[in-house]
Write an enzyme that holds these catalytic residues in place. Structure first.
Site, PDB file in Angstrom:
ATOM      1  N   ASP A 106     -12.566   0.584 -37.034  1.00  0.00           N
ATOM      2  CA  ASP A 106     -12.918   0.696 -38.453  1.00  0.00           C
ATOM      3  C   ASP A 106     -13.873   1.853 -38.725  1.00  0.00           C
ATOM      4  OD1 ASP A 106     -14.772  -0.792 -36.936  1.00  0.00           O
ATOM      5  OD2 ASP A 106     -15.621  -1.748 -38.714  1.00  0.00           O
ATOM      6  N   GLU A 172     -15.712  -3.923 -36.620  1.00  0.00           N
ATOM      7  CA  GLU A 172     -16.945  -3.961 -35.816  1.00  0.00           C
ATOM      8  C   GLU A 172     -18.166  -3.795 -36.697  1.00  0.00           C
ATOM      9  OE1 GLU A 172     -20.410  -3.025 -33.845  1.00  0.00           O
ATOM     10  OE2 GLU A 172     -19.391  -1.466 -34.986  1.00  0.00           O
ATOM     11  N   GLU A 173     -18.027  -3.028 -37.774  1.00  0.00           N
ATOM     12  CA  GLU A 173     -19.148  -2.805 -38.684  1.00  0.00           C
ATOM     13  C   GLU A 173     -19.422  -4.013 -39.581  1.00  0.00           C
ATOM     14  OE1 GLU A 173     -21.027  -0.418 -38.268  1.00  0.00           O
ATOM     15  OE2 GLU A 173     -19.872   1.191 -37.331  1.00  0.00           O
ATOM     16  N   HIS A 404     -23.839   6.990 -38.516  1.00  0.00           N
ATOM     17  CA  HIS A 404     -23.841   6.379 -39.851  1.00  0.00           C
ATOM     18  C   HIS A 404     -24.393   7.324 -40.919  1.00  0.00           C
ATOM     19  CE1 HIS A 404     -23.263   1.879 -38.716  1.00  0.00           C
ATOM     20  NE2 HIS A 404     -22.816   2.642 -37.754  1.00  0.00           N
TER      21      HIS A 404
END
Length: 433
Positions: A106, A172-173, A404
């Protein structure tokens, strides 16, 4: 199309684990040649996925690309695992144990700012806000590396004693609010069963680590992540007469101060680091009104199970007690986002010679733990696991942008090492049993 080796961004990648008694002291020449042969293909996959990112639980096109590739290799494929995940099973020519390799797929709601020809221009609506979407944490590189490993191992089944399970994990996020997803849901749906997995490996590309270097740590390597919400109930009154009410804002300040004493005076920080952070406070509507309530939202990060238990217990005791001391009421609720990413010490010790042989001993570094979180940890709660960091910082770059962020950037030349290490770890783990 041949692709020139690049100095462009990648992200955290995940490596593999193994339990062995005797390990290869050098990379299998056939595996090394196979990895070099598909290097351009791996970079091309990465760029395609980078240019077409998808958010958690919405990785529909990414999953189709993965499944199509695995099927072309005659790997047994299961789709729609944990919504959009893909799982491939490759059986070697000889029986043996089962090892799982995991890559997350993702992207993030981050507008990319890098100047690369395959830059993401995708936009979407996330939590009612229009945002850009990009692979600002390197999951695109993880996917490409594992697709490469799958191709190499599928063409060398004669070298495999056992079974390899390729896990391409969505979310996963974190899944969208109100949805399940990620490693937890994959485990719930039986991804570690049928056949039962004996060990799991994962790697994360690291923008701050020089390319072609690997960092690892036995034991707790990434933190357990808790989200907490504190609600304080006071008594509303005029701001000019605070004695006629109970001020939840002042009490919130006392609670924040008290929580930090758990870290500074109660947690044994010589064992592992720990953090309590309040990231958001909401209260009141006007400058001259003491409100009735206040809400605080924050996070706890721990690297040791006993310390995690201590901190959460003391927070639950302290919050209502402090509020009561000031004639108010307060509640605290926790939501676990990840467990401790815990590398089995025995497995790390057993597989370290393989990593050193492939990367060069001087390029394999024992690292300190990080207070970031990773849901690979949930797999490690079920089976022994080994998770390490693959360098992706270009040699010409003095300081890399953080993960990020819009400027996240990685050198694609590091992907080749990721493919080699994951392939050799898999073979050494299975063939040493």
């Amino acid at each position: 199309m041949l692709i020139k080796k690049l100095q462009y961004p990648l992200l955290f990648c995940f490596g593999l684990l193994a339990t062995t008694t005797t390990l290869a002291q050098e990379l299998d020449p056939e595996i090394a040649a196979a990895a070099k042969e598909i290097e351009n293909k791996v970079i091309e996959w990465r760029r395609d996925i980078h240019q077409n990112p998808e958010l958690s639980n919405r990785e529909f096109e990414t999953a189709k690309k993965i499944a199509k590739h695995l099927k072309s290799l005659n790997i047994e494929v299961t789709e729609n695992v944990a919504k959009t995940g893909v799982v491939g099973i490759l059986k070697g020519d000889k029986p043996g144990k089962t090892v799982a390799l995991r890559a997350d797929i993702d992207a993030l709601p981050v507008t990319e700012r890098t100047d690369v020809p395959f830059k993401s221009t995708v936009k979407t609506t996330f939590l009612d806000t229009e945002v850009g979407v990009s692979h600002a944490c390197g999951h695109d590189t993880h996917v490409a590396i594992l697709m490469g490993v799958a191709e190499i191992l599928a063409k060398h089944k004669n070298k495999i004693n056992g079974t390899v399970k390729f896990i391409f994990q969505p979310a996963e996020e974190g899944p969208p609010p109100g949805e399940e997803g990620g490693a937890k849901l994959m485990i719930k749906e039986g991804v570690l069963k049928n056949p039962d997995v004996d060990a799991i490996f994962g790697l994360h590309i690291n923008a701050g680590t020089p390319v072609n270097m690997i960092k690892y740590k036995p034991g707790g390597t990434m933190a357990a992540v808790e989200r907490f919400v504190i609600n304080v109930k006071g008594t509303q009154t005029h701001g000019s007469a605070p004695w006629s009410g109970v001020d939840p804002i002042m009490i919130s300040a006392k609670i924040i101060d008290g929580l930090q004493t758990i870290i500074s005076r109660e947690a044994p920080l010589v064992d592992e680091a720990a953090v309590i952070t309040v990231g958001k406070i909401t209260s009141g509507v006007r400058f001259n009104i003491i409100p009735e309530s206040a809400e605080m939202i924050g996070t706890v990060r721990t690297l040791d199970p006993k310390m995690r238990e201590l901190i959460i217990r003391r927070m639950k005791e302290m919050v209502p007690a402090i509020a009561k001391a000031y004639n108010a009421e307060a509640t605290i609720e926790f939501q676990n986002n990840t467990s401790i990413t815990y590398n089995d010490p025995d497995l790390v010790k057993q597989m370290l010679p393989t990593i050193q042989a492939v990367a060069g001993k001087q390029n394999v570094i024992l690292a300190k733990a990080t207070t970031g979180g990773e849901d690979f940890s949930y797999f490690q709660e079920v089976v022994p696991g080994f998770y390490f960091f693959l360098g992706g910082k270009p040699e010409t770059l003095e300081k890399a942008a953080a993960h990020h962020t819009p400027d996240f950037y990685i050198d694609e030349s590091g992907l080749l090492l990721g493919v080699k290490v994951m392939s050799q770890l898999t073979l050494d783990y299975l063939n040493a049993q």
